[in-house]
Design an enzyme around this catalytic site. Sequence first.
Site, mmCIF file in Angstrom:
data_model
loop_
_atom_site.group_PDB
_atom_site.id
_atom_site.type_symbol
_atom_site.label_atom_id
_atom_site.label_comp_id
_atom_site.label_asym_id
_atom_site.label_seq_id
_atom_site.Cartn_x
_atom_site.Cartn_y
_atom_site.Cartn_z
ATOM 1 N N GLU A 1 120.523 122.187 -4.443
ATOM 2 C CA GLU A 1 119.481 120.993 -4.358
ATOM 3 C C GLU A 1 118.959 120.607 -3.072
ATOM 4 O O GLU A 1 117.986 120.231 -2.895
ATOM 5 C CB GLU A 1 119.806 119.748 -5.337
ATOM 6 C CG GLU A 1 119.734 119.951 -6.703
ATOM 7 C CD GLU A 1 121.367 120.612 -7.169
ATOM 8 O OE1 GLU A 1 122.123 120.807 -6.586
ATOM 9 O OE2 GLU A 1 121.484 120.573 -8.701
ATOM 10 N N PHE B 1 128.347 110.668 -18.584
ATOM 11 C CA PHE B 1 128.562 111.736 -17.903
ATOM 12 C C PHE B 1 127.371 112.084 -16.909
ATOM 13 O O PHE B 1 126.188 111.854 -17.113
ATOM 14 C CB PHE B 1 128.471 113.113 -18.956
ATOM 15 C CG PHE B 1 128.476 114.184 -18.319
ATOM 16 C CD1 PHE B 1 129.865 114.653 -17.587
ATOM 17 C CD2 PHE B 1 127.621 115.368 -18.551
ATOM 18 C CE1 PHE B 1 129.906 115.737 -17.107
ATOM 19 C CE2 PHE B 1 127.537 116.601 -18.015
ATOM 20 C CZ PHE B 1 128.942 116.949 -17.219
ATOM 21 N N GLN B 2 127.362 112.656 -15.853
ATOM 22 C CA GLN B 2 126.668 112.678 -14.799
ATOM 23 C C GLN B 2 125.705 111.435 -14.396
ATOM 24 O O GLN B 2 124.680 111.640 -13.844
ATOM 25 C CB GLN B 2 125.760 113.843 -15.004
ATOM 26 C CG GLN B 2 126.810 115.362 -14.908
ATOM 27 C CD GLN B 2 126.016 116.723 -14.851
ATOM 28 O OE1 GLN B 2 124.870 116.651 -15.404
ATOM 29 N NE2 GLN B 2 126.508 117.550 -14.337
ATOM 30 N N LYS C 1 116.583 109.794 -19.434
ATOM 31 C CA LYS C 1 116.540 111.091 -20.287
ATOM 32 C C LYS C 1 115.456 110.334 -21.426
ATOM 33 O O LYS C 1 114.596 111.015 -21.941
ATOM 34 C CB LYS C 1 117.829 111.525 -21.014
ATOM 35 C CG LYS C 1 117.556 112.738 -21.454
ATOM 36 C CD LYS C 1 118.811 113.531 -21.433
ATOM 37 C CE LYS C 1 118.708 114.808 -22.064
ATOM 38 N NZ LYS C 1 120.172 115.345 -22.466
ATOM 39 N N MET D 1 126.114 124.281 20.468
ATOM 40 C CA MET D 1 125.659 122.981 21.053
ATOM 41 C C MET D 1 126.815 122.007 21.033
ATOM 42 O O MET D 1 126.878 121.484 22.274
ATOM 43 C CB MET D 1 124.746 122.308 20.209
ATOM 44 C CG MET D 1 123.889 121.283 20.851
ATOM 45 S SD MET D 1 123.355 121.402 22.384
ATOM 46 C CE MET D 1 121.699 121.776 21.887
HETATM 47 C C1 LIG Z 1 125.421 118.860 8.958
HETATM 48 C C2 LIG Z 1 125.649 118.686 10.293
HETATM 49 N N1 LIG Z 1 126.942 118.927 10.887
HETATM 50 C C3 LIG Z 1 127.298 118.973 12.028
HETATM 51 C C4 LIG Z 1 126.321 118.658 12.967
HETATM 52 C C5 LIG Z 1 126.535 118.733 14.395
HETATM 53 N N2 LIG Z 1 126.144 119.838 15.169
HETATM 54 C C6 LIG Z 1 124.960 119.991 15.791
HETATM 55 S S1 LIG Z 1 124.561 121.358 16.291
HETATM 56 C C7 LIG Z 1 126.058 121.972 15.818
HETATM 57 C C8 LIG Z 1 126.347 123.487 16.235
HETATM 58 C C9 LIG Z 1 125.568 124.343 15.440
HETATM 59 O O1 LIG Z 1 125.717 125.647 15.486
HETATM 60 P P1 LIG Z 1 125.106 126.692 15.240
HETATM 61 O O2 LIG Z 1 124.323 126.867 14.103
HETATM 62 O O3 LIG Z 1 125.790 128.220 15.599
HETATM 63 O O4 LIG Z 1 123.869 126.854 16.700
HETATM 64 P P2 LIG Z 1 124.283 127.059 18.193
HETATM 65 O O5 LIG Z 1 124.371 125.659 18.743
HETATM 66 O O6 LIG Z 1 125.363 127.830 18.318
HETATM 67 O O7 LIG Z 1 122.943 127.626 18.701
HETATM 68 C C10 LIG Z 1 126.667 121.161 15.364
HETATM 69 C C11 LIG Z 1 128.132 121.316 14.599
HETATM 70 C C12 LIG Z 1 124.871 118.740 12.611
HETATM 71 N N3 LIG Z 1 124.033 118.597 13.418
HETATM 72 N N4 LIG Z 1 124.826 118.913 11.374
#
Ligand SMILES: Cc1ncc(C[n+]2csc(CCOP(=O)(O)OP(=O)(O)O)c2C)c(N)n1
Lengths: 588, 181
Positions: A76, A138-139, A188, A503
């Site tokens: 979803e 349920f749900q 529902k 990042m």
């Molecule tokens: C759902 C979620 N969890 C954690 C983060 C924190 N976060 C931001 S950028 C990142 C790394 C992303 O890794 P990747 O997709 O390999 O991208 P890169 O920075 O290596 O290009 C994380 C963990 C986030 N933004 N969203």
Amino acid sequence: MLNNKTMGTTVQNDTLKTMQKTAAQRKISGSEALMMALVAEGVDTIFGYPGGAIMPVYDALYDYRDKLNHILVRHEQGAGHAAEGYARISGKVGVCLVTSGPGATNLITPIADALMDSVPMVCIVGQVAKALLGTDAFQEADIMGMTMPITKWNYQVTSADEIPEIIAKAFYIAKSGRPGPVLIDVTKNAQFEQLTNEFINVKCNSVRGYRPKSNYTYEQVEKAAELINAAKKPFLFIGQGILISKAENEVRELVEKTGIPVASTLHGLSAFPASHPQYVGMLGMHGNYGPNLLTNEADVIIAIGMRFDDRVTGDLKRYAKQAKVIHIEVDPAEIDKNVKTAVSINADAKEALQVLLPLVRKNDHSQWHAKFNECYQQEIEKVIQNEIYPTQGGMRMGEVINMISEKSKGQAALVADVGQHQMMAARYYKFAHTNSFISSGGLGTMGFALPAAFGAKVAAPEREVIAVIGDGCFQMTIQELGTIAQNKLPVKIVILNNNFLGMVRQWQEMFFDNRYSFVELQNPDFIKISEGFGVKAKKITEREELDSAVEEMLASEVPYLLEVVVEKEANVFPMVATGASVDEVRLQ
Amino acid sequence: MEKLYTISVFTENNIGLLNRLTIIFTRRRINIESLTVSETEKKGISRFTIVVKCTEDMSRKLVQQINKVIEVLIAYAYDADNMIFSEVAIYKVNIEDPAKLTPIINLANEHGARVMYMEPGFTALEKTGTIEDLMSFYDLLKPFGLLEFVHSGRIAIHKQRIPAHELYHAEELTEYEQVLN
Ligand SMILES: Cc1ncc(C[n+]2csc(CCOP(=O)(O)OP(=O)(O)O)c2C)c(N)n1
Ligand SMILES: [Mg+2]
């Protein structure tokens, strides 16, 4: 079809009676009324996933398959982001349909994302029967309570008769003013029940107490024009509001008429052609050097359709203190929220610009522009040159994006995920077509891009849609490859694989003493996975392969995944570190 | 500087609205000092009176966020100088010693309180006024033995001459919003 007026006075009593009788004979269920209401709103696509509490609606949908194209996602969350992608590229309301409980809770992330990024979306969610509400059936989940803080509006429908009116209201609220997500929770019994009367096609043009329209005076616009005309170092900021109100031409006119330099927020990208001589780049943490640095030198800042997010402003106490700020913004709650204005115009961007345009005049800002150019030269030398034309080491994300930008002539729509690759996509793609940068900005939702990309492709099949995704992000919604394959949606997917949550790794390197705490990924074979789903895929590791690989990808008429193995520990610059002022932007 | 602001909110009488409004405060870690809800003289329209302690800037931001809620017809905030307000309190006083009854009744009369209920053992007094009035009366009753004390939230009206129904009926609230905020 009956309409309110004929029902009122002109129709004879007995005619009315027979009409009501036929209505009763037709026996329209709440579910069918829902289908009719969606069609009446001009909906052509639904992203969804069935389950127990929404089955009557899915049954009704079976008869509406020719009018409503339902796309079965794999989770979803994917439905929600796909609806966002659909809405972002087209300006139309994205629609998703899911079941109660886990179906609904799986939508929470995209709903929160859509609120942050002002995306018009209507989520129709199944719920247990009215009689079971509050019994831990349920749900059953209290999705109303859960989504109250993350929706523009939500409503629980408990009887079939409410459906036509509530759906009309939902669409009106989602798309008017500052757009946002609306959730309609349908019990529902309301799906099963018959409507008491014939289906009436209601249109909603107003809601009591809700005033999405502009609210400003001509004097405010005059005052803004005075400031602009007298400014020595005026600086224009444009945000997503330009795209939402379709004010691209007006902005261009303003820029060209006044000679003012213009910068964009992350979400404003593509609202103004990147190649325009007065375009100076992107604002924000990883924006361009000049726009950040010179924000603290401008004497007048004109901000249109943007909200001074902290990733744009850095330390607010040291943000643009010398400047008089003119804020044109449709959401009154954004005005004076973060940055105090000298003049505020609470209005739709296009409308306000049309009033403002005749009042402004051309000034010579060549010296001011020269400052931006100087900054840009420094940025080229210290950052850009090595990013897009590196001579050694592994491939750089910037060079990949630059290659894609050149080969697609800036005409593609880029759907970027969240991380270094997102910032590189934003920085190095030279947008030449409006509505072409779609990404999760406010919430920063990893996993956004793959579903948003196919959602965008469904809305704009004529556009080249390219998803730019990190190796980390890809694994958050990777199952949507199945949706892409099943529906033959020819999106292009570029995986920029650095084997890291890049990042986060960059922050650990810069601010946490190189202590790499859980950021290295052992990745699966993305090519096998992609092919397993039925999506054509190719992996490249060498610079020499890039040119032809990008060409092959762009030439593909079917969905295509290109994995590019890039330098593992490269960083994104320039950077305004958290807590720093915009004029402390670092080039390295 | 932080001080007490009274926020008046006129809304459609919808399920869940209380929740929608309170989350605006909790999210910003603003404690609600008091909250009163009731239907107005107009059926289907409710009025919330919310008292919070915050800065003027925050009070303005809260009002803007409240005005964003679809079912909210209008909201505005005022500080004490610009409001007329009152609360009601009920005091349950010990009268096991019947000799204390007369001084208690006298005290009530002096302070404009009313005997609501009486039975052997205790009496219930009612008084309206500002929270300061109510608390100073509380202090006077305390030596007699207070069994229970409760006071309502604040109800308030502003000092502008605009009829309230004009506010929430108007299609265009622009002019009023400028007067009120
Ligand atoms: C759902 C979620 N969890 C954690 C983060 C924190 N976060 C931001 S950028 C990142 C790394 C992303 O890794 P990747 O997709 O390999 O991208 P890169 O920075 O290596 O290009 C994380 C963990 C986030 N933004 N969203
Ligand atoms: Mg990565």
